[in-house]
Design a protein around this motif. Structure first.
Motif, short mmCIF file in Angstrom:
data_model
loop_
_atom_site.label_atom_id
_atom_site.label_comp_id
_atom_site.label_asym_id
_atom_site.label_seq_id
_atom_site.Cartn_x
_atom_site.Cartn_y
_atom_site.Cartn_z
N SER A 154 4.57 3.74 -4.30
CA SER A 154 4.47 4.75 -5.36
C SER A 154 3.24 5.65 -5.27
O SER A 154 3.32 6.83 -5.65
CB SER A 154 4.53 4.08 -6.73
OG SER A 154 3.52 3.10 -6.86
N ILE A 185 3.70 5.25 -11.32
CA ILE A 185 4.00 6.64 -10.94
C ILE A 185 3.50 7.61 -12.00
O ILE A 185 2.94 8.67 -11.69
CB ILE A 185 5.51 6.81 -10.70
CG1 ILE A 185 5.96 5.97 -9.50
CG2 ILE A 185 5.86 8.27 -10.47
CD1 ILE A 185 7.45 5.92 -9.33
N HIS A 243 7.13 -0.05 -5.69
CA HIS A 243 5.86 -0.16 -6.42
C HIS A 243 4.68 -0.04 -5.46
O HIS A 243 3.64 0.55 -5.80
CB HIS A 243 5.82 -1.49 -7.16
CG HIS A 243 4.60 -1.68 -8.00
ND1 HIS A 243 3.49 -2.38 -7.57
CD2 HIS A 243 4.29 -1.23 -9.24
CE1 HIS A 243 2.57 -2.37 -8.51
NE2 HIS A 243 3.01 -1.68 -9.54
N CYS A 265 6.86 0.13 -11.98
CA CYS A 265 6.95 1.33 -11.13
C CYS A 265 6.78 2.60 -11.96
O CYS A 265 6.07 3.53 -11.54
CB CYS A 265 8.29 1.35 -10.41
SG CYS A 265 8.51 0.05 -9.17
N SER A 284 9.90 12.76 -7.43
CA SER A 284 9.45 11.81 -8.46
C SER A 284 10.31 11.87 -9.71
O SER A 284 10.60 10.83 -10.32
CB SER A 284 7.99 12.08 -8.82
OG SER A 284 7.16 11.95 -7.69
#
Length: 718
Positions: free
Chosen positions: A272, A311, A269, A307, A282
């Motif tokens: 990211s 992202i 996290h 997360c 990704s």
């Protein structure tokens, strides 16, 4: 041509010339021996060898010998132009060979000195030397530096001071070596070698704690809005970061421990924002995070969703479509069955997925429209064919959970104009689902969908006719029929869509029906309690409730329904009193909304009653979730108290002839036949009570000591 290859060719030439030189030397030695064997004058010399040997050393042959020497010198000069590197090598290591010069007039000593003798440190090319060189190169390539705790401490200190990417590269390579240690990839060779669990944990811990701040300092990232690939130094760490994220993905796929997953997800996290520069990594990483979001433990689910959200926000144009599709399919797959244990996880997935759909209403509209259309097609097929297989495609948890999801999405995005056109088709699908099989077996499903519509009406302010589906149960179901089975507790419809015939015959089924109808009616009428049309809306409800009260003979059921009727009448009187002073027309919608807002702020009788009832309901739900009723099954320590039986014995007649085995407690307090005074007897009784209490307390202490000790888990020890 390399130096080693030219050196080998030169050495071959050198050995051939050396052999020719040795033959020439032997001939010269023979000639010297001839001169030594001569006696007297030079004219009287007689050779020791035969005539044939002498003829070999005549003038003509001496001329050939001199020509051979000249050719040898020419070859050496030619070597200078052909292979200057090897010629320089001979100058440095064996200069005598290049200064080759022999004459017939030199004596034996000079001849012996001029005979070429290779030096001891001269390297001669051969097949064996080639293999030895290859082995040394292989050893140099396979050399691995062992990672130690001391080295990791040095790296940790260098990460804060090093302005280059050298320490970052070493740490990432050590992380890769640690991953190879547990992945059983023997073919791949790493620069570092990680041995031992302590070093392995230290490498992972150092990457988790120090790598992300070090990369940000190196790149100069002061804000999350700056993209990493726009930094000048990003080229120096691009390959390293790509390798690290690939290894981190492999590690997430191989770890099963919840604690380690928690630490890695927190680290991911934080890292990211750097994934913006690696779109190819990704997508597989998002796929793994979605899997953990749907199947992991509670903490893992939450961190995985955070997360995914971070992202996706950074790469919404590339990932949002893929994320929405994958998360919806994962939600449908994992919501096939709902139980008490899985209810919390299904609710979390539904609410978190609704937040993802609310990120971009324009993109979400296409997905929501498509999925609601699929639900409508299944419902249409079930209505037209009306077979068991088609009905089961609608009356299942996946269909109901999908309706709950879209209800939450439309509730959250009620102020978004892009999604408002989807409200009407969604409500029609819900109402059609209720009407598909309106039997008593599917009353739990009706309550679930009714709750969806009530929540949607509450948050959007849209009027949805829900009352007929609740009042229909009061009129159609026979509550006076005697039950065939007795259940200790009412049924819980939270995890049920359908009830069996045996459950319908229980008394708990009717109790649960009344409870759910009571709660849903109260909640829906509270939503409409501030409406200027509440007396008109509640009129039909009042007729239905009065009709039920005439038919039903069960006092407990009538009591609950009468309470709702009283609150409805109180709220009708309140609204009628308030709207007597209304001067605007029925078509002035803005003024009507303003009036309803004023009434809502004042507080209606229905709203006041619902708030108190809802608090009690929330407390009851929390007790059911925590299962406080089952705490009696645990062997908790209990203080034992001695019952005072002496007061009961006061009314009994005294025993005039007590036996010797009887204790003093059997005597009456006022017995004149006892030889012991009353004060002494009281002291004995107090001592006896104290000893009994001490024994009980000692037993309780022993029980507590035998219990397992629970210690807090330290995250630093993982």
């Amino acid at each position: 041509m390399s130096a080693s290859e030219s050196g080998n060719e030169g050495m071959d030439t050198y050995t051939q010339d050396n052999n020719d030189c040795n033959e020439t030397k032997q001939k010269m030695q023979k000639k010297s021996a001839k001169d030594i064997s001569q006696k007297g004058n030079d004219n009287d010399v007689k050779p020791l060898w035969g005539d044939e040997d002498v003829e070999d050393l005549d003038d003509g042959n001496s001329d050939g010998y001199e020509n051979e020497i000249e050719s040898h010198k020419a070859n050496l000069e030619k070597l200078k132009t052909i292979d200057p590197e090897f010629y320089k090598f001979l100058q440095d290591n064996d200069k005598k060979l290049l200064d080759f010069n022999i004459s017939d007039t030199e004596d034996e000593k000079d001849d012996e000195e001029q005979i070429h003798k290779p030096t001891e440190d001269l390297e001669i090319a051969s097949d064996e030397s080639d293999f030895e060189a290859d082995d040394e190169e292989k050893k140099g390539d396979s050399y691995q530096q062992i990672v130690t705790l001391k080295l990791l401490k040095n790296w940790q200190a260098a990460l804060h001071t090093d302005k280059t990417n050298k320490t970052i590269g070493c740490l990432i390579q050590a992380f890769h070596a640690a991953l190879l240690r547990v992945s059983n990839e023997e073919d791949e060779v790493s620069q570092y070698k990680v041995d031992g669990s302590s070093v392995f944990n230290a490498v992972i811990q150092l990457c988790v704690l120090e790598l992300s701040p070090a990369i940000r300092r190196f790149l100069g990232l002061t804000s999350s809005k700056i993209q990493p690939h726009k930094c000048k130094k990003f080229v120096k760490v691009k390959l390293l970061l790509r390798s690290y994220f690939t290894d981190l993905l492999k590690l997430l796929g191989g770890v099963t421990s919840t604690n380690i997953l928690t630490v890695l997800l927190k680290h991911l996290h934080h890292m990211s924002p750097l994934l913006v520069s690696f779109p190819k990594i990704s997508k597989p990483l998002i796929k793994k995070l979605i899997y953990l979001w749907g199947t992991g433990e509670e903490v893992v689910r939450i961190l995985s969703f955070l997360c995914i959200l971070r992202i996706t926000n950074n790469q919404s144009s590339n990932l949002l479509d893929t994320v929405l599709k994958s998360m919806y399919m994962t939600y449908i797959i994992n919501s096939k069955f709902v139980s008490v244990n899985s209810l919390s996880s299904v609710n979390f997935m539904r609410r978190s997925l609704a937040e993802m759909f609310a990120l971009d209403p324009a993109v979400s509209y296409q997905h929501i429209f498509l999925y609601i259309r699929q639900l409508a097609i299944h419902l249409r097929n079930a209505i037209m064919v009306h077979k068991k297989e088609n009905i089961q495609t609608v009356y299942n948890w996946q269909f109901v959970n999908s309706l709950k999801l879209w209800g939450n999405v439309l509730t959250i995005t009620c102020d978004k104009p892009q999604l408002q056109p989807l409200v009407y088709p969604f409500v029609q699908v819900c109402l059609g689902t209720i009407r598909l099989v309106p039997t008593a077996q599917y009353y739990p499903l009706r309550f679930h969908i009714t709750q969806i519509l009530i929540d949607l009406s509450k948050d959007t302010g849209i009027f949805i006719p829900v009352l007929p589906f609740l009042l229909e149960i009061l009129n159609e179901h026979d509550f006076n029929k005697k039950h065939k089975k007795v259940s200790m507790k009412p049924l819980n419809f939270t995890c049920l869509l359908r009830v069996s015939n045996s459950q319908i015959s229980e008394n708990g089924f009717k109790d649960t029906l009344i409870e759910n109808i009571y709660g849903l009616l109260l909640e829906y009428l509270t939503i409409q309690s501030n409406s200027i049309a509440f007396p008109d809306v509640a009129l039909f409800c009042i007729f239905q409730i009065k009709n039920f009260l005439k038919k039903c003979n069960v006092a407990n059921y009538n009591k609950k329904i009468k309470q709702i009727l009283e609150k409805i009448n109180q709220n009708i009187d309140f609204i009628e009193k308030e709207r007597k002073n209304v001067t605007f027309k029925i078509t002035d919608y803005d003024k009507i909304k303003a009036w309803e807002t004023v009434v809502k702020n004042k507080g209606t009788p229905m709203n006041t009653f619902f708030e108190t009832w809802n608090k009690l309901k929330t407390i009851k739900k929390k007790k059911e979730i925590t299962e406080n009723d089952k705490l009696g099954d645990y062997n908790l320590p209990v203080i034992k108290r001695i019952k005072k039986e002496n007061k009961k014995k006061d009314n009994k007649p005294a025993n005039p002839f007590p036996s010797d085995s009887e204790s003093d407690d059997n005597f009456n307090f006022g017995d004149k036949n006892t030889n012991e005074p009353e004060q002494n007897r009281n002291k004995k009784r107090r001592k006896k009570k104290q000893t009994v209490r001490n024994v009980d307390n000692s037993n309780e202490i022993d029980d507590v000591d035998q219990q397992d000790e629970v210690k807090d888990f330290d995250m630093s020890e993982w």
